[in-house]
Design a protein around this motif. Sequence first.
Motif, mmCIF file in Angstrom:
data_model
loop_
_atom_site.group_PDB
_atom_site.id
_atom_site.type_symbol
_atom_site.label_atom_id
_atom_site.label_comp_id
_atom_site.label_asym_id
_atom_site.label_seq_id
_atom_site.Cartn_x
_atom_site.Cartn_y
_atom_site.Cartn_z
ATOM 1 N N LYS A 11 12.530 -6.266 -13.143
ATOM 2 C CA LYS A 11 12.725 -5.509 -11.911
ATOM 3 C C LYS A 11 13.495 -4.212 -12.174
ATOM 4 O O LYS A 11 13.183 -3.179 -11.601
ATOM 5 C CB LYS A 11 13.438 -6.364 -10.875
ATOM 6 C CG LYS A 11 12.547 -7.408 -10.231
ATOM 7 C CD LYS A 11 13.297 -8.121 -9.131
ATOM 8 C CE LYS A 11 12.518 -9.022 -8.271
ATOM 9 N NZ LYS A 11 11.625 -9.959 -8.715
ATOM 10 N N LYS A 14 11.083 -1.582 -14.057
ATOM 11 C CA LYS A 14 9.830 -1.147 -13.443
ATOM 12 C C LYS A 14 9.789 0.359 -13.180
ATOM 13 O O LYS A 14 8.760 0.994 -13.420
ATOM 14 C CB LYS A 14 9.550 -1.922 -12.157
ATOM 15 C CG LYS A 14 9.011 -3.320 -12.420
ATOM 16 C CD LYS A 14 8.944 -4.164 -11.180
ATOM 17 C CE LYS A 14 7.755 -3.893 -10.340
ATOM 18 N NZ LYS A 14 7.583 -4.868 -9.244
ATOM 19 N N GLN A 18 7.059 2.901 -14.874
ATOM 20 C CA GLN A 18 6.134 3.753 -14.128
ATOM 21 C C GLN A 18 6.283 5.219 -14.518
ATOM 22 O O GLN A 18 5.313 5.957 -14.488
ATOM 23 C CB GLN A 18 6.301 3.567 -12.627
ATOM 24 C CG GLN A 18 5.650 2.269 -12.166
ATOM 25 C CD GLN A 18 5.506 2.181 -10.677
ATOM 26 O OE1 GLN A 18 6.472 2.348 -9.954
ATOM 27 N NE2 GLN A 18 4.299 1.907 -10.230
ATOM 28 N N THR A 25 -0.354 0.681 -11.976
ATOM 29 C CA THR A 25 -0.098 0.578 -10.539
ATOM 30 C C THR A 25 0.966 -0.484 -10.255
ATOM 31 O O THR A 25 1.320 -1.272 -11.129
ATOM 32 C CB THR A 25 -1.395 0.186 -9.806
ATOM 33 O OG1 THR A 25 -1.767 -1.139 -10.212
ATOM 34 C CG2 THR A 25 -2.528 1.166 -10.097
ATOM 35 N N ASP A 26 1.424 -0.500 -9.016
ATOM 36 C CA ASP A 26 2.355 -1.552 -8.597
ATOM 37 C C ASP A 26 1.715 -2.923 -8.777
ATOM 38 O O ASP A 26 2.383 -3.877 -9.170
ATOM 39 C CB ASP A 26 2.779 -1.365 -7.137
ATOM 40 C CG ASP A 26 3.752 -0.213 -6.951
ATOM 41 O OD1 ASP A 26 4.474 0.134 -7.913
ATOM 42 O OD2 ASP A 26 3.809 0.336 -5.840
ATOM 43 N N ASP A 27 0.419 -3.011 -8.484
ATOM 44 C CA ASP A 27 -0.292 -4.285 -8.682
ATOM 45 C C ASP A 27 -0.298 -4.684 -10.155
ATOM 46 O O ASP A 27 -0.109 -5.855 -10.481
ATOM 47 C CB ASP A 27 -1.738 -4.199 -8.173
ATOM 48 C CG ASP A 27 -1.829 -4.234 -6.661
ATOM 49 O OD1 ASP A 27 -0.843 -4.647 -6.006
ATOM 50 O OD2 ASP A 27 -2.886 -3.857 -6.135
ATOM 51 N N LEU A 29 1.940 -3.907 -12.380
ATOM 52 C CA LEU A 29 3.295 -4.337 -12.722
ATOM 53 C C LEU A 29 3.605 -5.719 -12.147
ATOM 54 O O LEU A 29 4.256 -6.530 -12.807
ATOM 55 C CB LEU A 29 4.313 -3.309 -12.242
ATOM 56 C CG LEU A 29 4.203 -1.931 -12.908
ATOM 57 C CD1 LEU A 29 5.214 -0.970 -12.308
ATOM 58 C CD2 LEU A 29 4.357 -2.013 -14.413
ATOM 59 N N ASP A 30 3.117 -5.991 -10.947
ATOM 60 C CA ASP A 30 3.320 -7.320 -10.356
ATOM 61 C C ASP A 30 2.599 -8.389 -11.169
ATOM 62 O O ASP A 30 3.115 -9.487 -11.366
ATOM 63 C CB ASP A 30 2.834 -7.355 -8.905
ATOM 64 C CG ASP A 30 3.740 -6.577 -7.961
ATOM 65 O OD1 ASP A 30 4.896 -6.261 -8.351
ATOM 66 O OD2 ASP A 30 3.288 -6.267 -6.852
#
Length: 67
Positions: A11, A14, A18, A25-27, A29-30
Motif C-alpha cells: 500500500k 503503490k 505508479q 492501472t489501479d486494477d 495494482l490491485d
Amino acid sequence: MNEDILKGKWKQLKGDIQKKWGKLTDDDLDQIDGNREKFVGRIQENYGIAKEEADSMLDEFERDHSH
C-alpha cells in the motif's frame, strides 16, 4: 526485498510504483497485491519487455525502496 516485505509495504509503495510504471492501472495494482511474479508479468505485458528486463527493473526499484 523479499516477497513478504513487498506484500507488507504494498500500500505504501503503490504511489511510487505508479510513478515509475505509469501504464499499470489501479486494477493491475490491485491484482498484483504485492505478488512479485504477478508484478513482473504485468510489467512485461504492459511494456513489451522480456522477463529478465522486467526482473531487473523490479530489482532496482526494490533496492531504491529498501530503507
